[in-house]
Design an enzyme around this catalytic site. Structure first.
Site, PDB file in Angstrom:
ATOM      1  CG  HIS A 133      -1.273  -1.514   1.675  1.00 26.27           C
ATOM      2  ND1 HIS A 133      -3.091  -1.215   1.045  1.00 26.27           N
ATOM      3  CD2 HIS A 133      -0.938  -2.108   2.129  1.00 26.27           C
ATOM      4  CE1 HIS A 133      -3.346  -3.168   1.178  1.00 26.27           C
ATOM      5  NE2 HIS A 133      -2.277  -2.960   1.701  1.00 26.27           N
ATOM      6  CB  SER A 169      11.641  22.448 -15.560  1.00 24.18           C
ATOM      7  OG  SER A 169      10.458  23.425 -15.536  1.00 24.18           O
ATOM      8  CE  LYS A 192      10.899  19.594 -11.601  1.00 26.00           C
ATOM      9  NZ  LYS A 192       8.800  19.488 -11.059  1.00 26.00           N
ATOM     10  CD  GLU A 212       7.986  11.812 -14.631  1.00 24.57           C
ATOM     11  OE1 GLU A 212       6.739  12.551 -15.649  1.00 24.57           O
ATOM     12  OE2 GLU A 212       9.252  11.710 -14.432  1.00 24.57           O
TER      13      GLU A 212
END
Ligand code: ARG
Length: 456
Positions: free
Chosen positions: A155, A276, A282, A289
């Site tokens: 979880h 970024s 970043k 992803e």
């Protein structure tokens, strides 16, 4: 002029040509189309169905066409619809009337089914190579960091301490089964459609077994209607790809989580992360992803072909031409994802302090305490309850489990002794799970050795 134009008095509308062509994508089947045609022509000559001389010039012509395609000299024509007719038309150009004998006893229906099986066989072999490379990258990381402990999650909550290597080895198992699925599918892929003709077989004495042997098929399909109508081997491959994509996506998700600032369990190489355009600070895990994101289209291709197939009356229907683009894209997507994730893993560095600190949360050892009580003869359900009350008490006192005194522990766990206070050590906890499949270092070492042998 189309090769089937005999019974027509005018050409196909341009719109129909554009709508129905497949050459813009099925051209990539050319090596298999030529391979199948050569085996077919050789058989026609051997069986005396066409003159041996014609068979020889067909084979030479097909070899030349292969060279033309490979050098980029071949001109693919939309008006010739598909790869089969582009090659056959060029063959007739090249060698004249002998070329017109190639399609004897054959239809594009059994031809495309054969091309696709030869193609799938080659693709499954490539998938196996790429999956092995991924497994080796995971294995190498596991081997380099055998002692490293991290929290295991259920979880996405701290569950029990595990070795980082154990977590990686879970993926080796998954990708191992993916390999089995593709290898197993090969037995069904490796059956020959040729000889089925358009639907019912042929009046000519074709030697299907001979063609199967030459093409390396294990057997010939036993029903001509089945041979031209079904695409289940494509669906099997697509479902294998969907499962592999799902496994890749879960690995990618673990990496995204581990790479977040909140976890900071890993570092990734600059060459495999991106910045970024706005925020200068970043460093994003875009590769992971995208691996996760591309899963959707792979699932989509499986569903698309299942849907295309579901209402088709036997046997061949032109709908079946829609089987190719999705298959190609699913294969290309999964192969590229495998390659990129494998390369990224080579730059992955765990951050031991972070993992170790998180794994030292004493709450992760609550199960160890319950199992200690079981060893004193307490029924597990009671042990679970007592430890649960102890945890609740610590929460109330805003105290870590490891900071509780023996007296505080005994309020919930009457049988607790000083030994219990030693249980909140994550290394001890990991070492104690020493059974097959467990996370103890000895077991993990065994699994690493097993995989080294399997992947050697
Ligand atoms: N391009 C066709 C396909 O991929 C080949 C078979 C065509 N057969 C036919 N009867 N039109 O399905």
């Amino acid at each position: 002029m189309a090769l089937w134009s005999g019974r027509f008095s005018r050409g196909t509308d341009n719109l129909v040509q554009a709508f129905s062509e497949s050459i813009s994508y099925d051209h990539r089947l050319y090596p298999y189309d030529i391979q199948g045609s050569i085996a077919h022509a050789r058989m026609l000559g051997r069986q005396g169905i066409i003159p041996q001389q014609d068979a020889d010039s067909i084979i030479a012509g097909l070899e030349q066409i292969r060279a033309e395609i490979e050098s980029g000299a071949f001109v693919f024509k939309t008006e010739l619809e598909d790869i089969h007719m582009n090659i056959e038309a060029r063959l007739i150009d090249l060698i004249g009337p002998a070329g017109a004998r190639l399609h004897t006893g054959r239809s594009r229906n059994d031809q495309i089914a054969t091309d696709e099986r030869l193609f799938l066989r080659a693709e499954c072999a490539q998938l196996d190579v790429l999956l092995i490379a991924l497994q080796k990258a995971l294995l190498q990381l596991a081997e380099e960091h055998q002692e490293l402990i991290m929290p295991g999650f259920t979880h996405l909550q701290h569950a029990q301490p595990v070795l980082f290597a154990h977590h990686l080895l879970a993926y080796l198992e998954m990708f191992g089964r993916d390999r089995e699925r593709f290898t197993d599918a090969l037995h069904r892929i490796n059956r020959l459609p040729l000889g089925a003709g358009a639907i019912a077989g042929s009046t000519l004495p074709l030697d299907r077994e001979g063609v199967a042997r030459e093409l390396g098929f294990e057997s010939v399909l036993q029903n001509s209607m089945d041979a031209v109508a079904d695409r289940d081997v494509l669906l099997e491959t697509l479902s294998g790809l969907a499962i592999t994509a799902m496994h890749l996506s879960r690995l990618a998700e673990d990496i995204v989580i581990w790479f977040s600032q909140e976890f900071a369990f890993i570092e990734l190489g600059d060459a495999f992360t991106t910045g970024s355009s706005l925020m200068p600070q970043k460093k994003n895990p875009d590769v992971a992803e995208l691996a996760r994101g591309k899963t959707g289209r792979v699932y989509g291709h499986l569903l698309a072909l299942l849907t295309t197939m579901k209402g088709l009356p036997l046997t061949y229907n032109r709908d079946l031409q829609e089987d190719k683009e999705g298959l190609f894209d699913a294969l290309d997507t999964v192969k590229m994802t495998l390659e990129t994730i494998t390369a990224m893993l080579a730059t992955l560095r765990p951050v031991p302090e972070k993992m170790q600190a998180a794994a030292s949360d004493p709450a992760l050892m609550a199960t160890d305490l319950a199992e200690w009580l079981v060893r004193q003869g307490v029924p597990f359900r009671d042990a679970h309850h007592q430890v649960g009350r102890f945890v609740a008490g610590c929460l109330q006192r805003q105290q870590s489990l490891a900071d509780a005194s023996l007296e505080q522990m005994q309020e919930s766990i009457p049988l607790a002794t000083a030994e219990c206070l030693q249980l909140f050590d994550c290394r001890r906890s990991v070492n104690a799970r020493d059974l097959t499949g467990g996370t103890a270092p000895a077991q993990v070492r065994r699994q690493i050795e097993r995989w080294k042998t399997l992947l050697a």
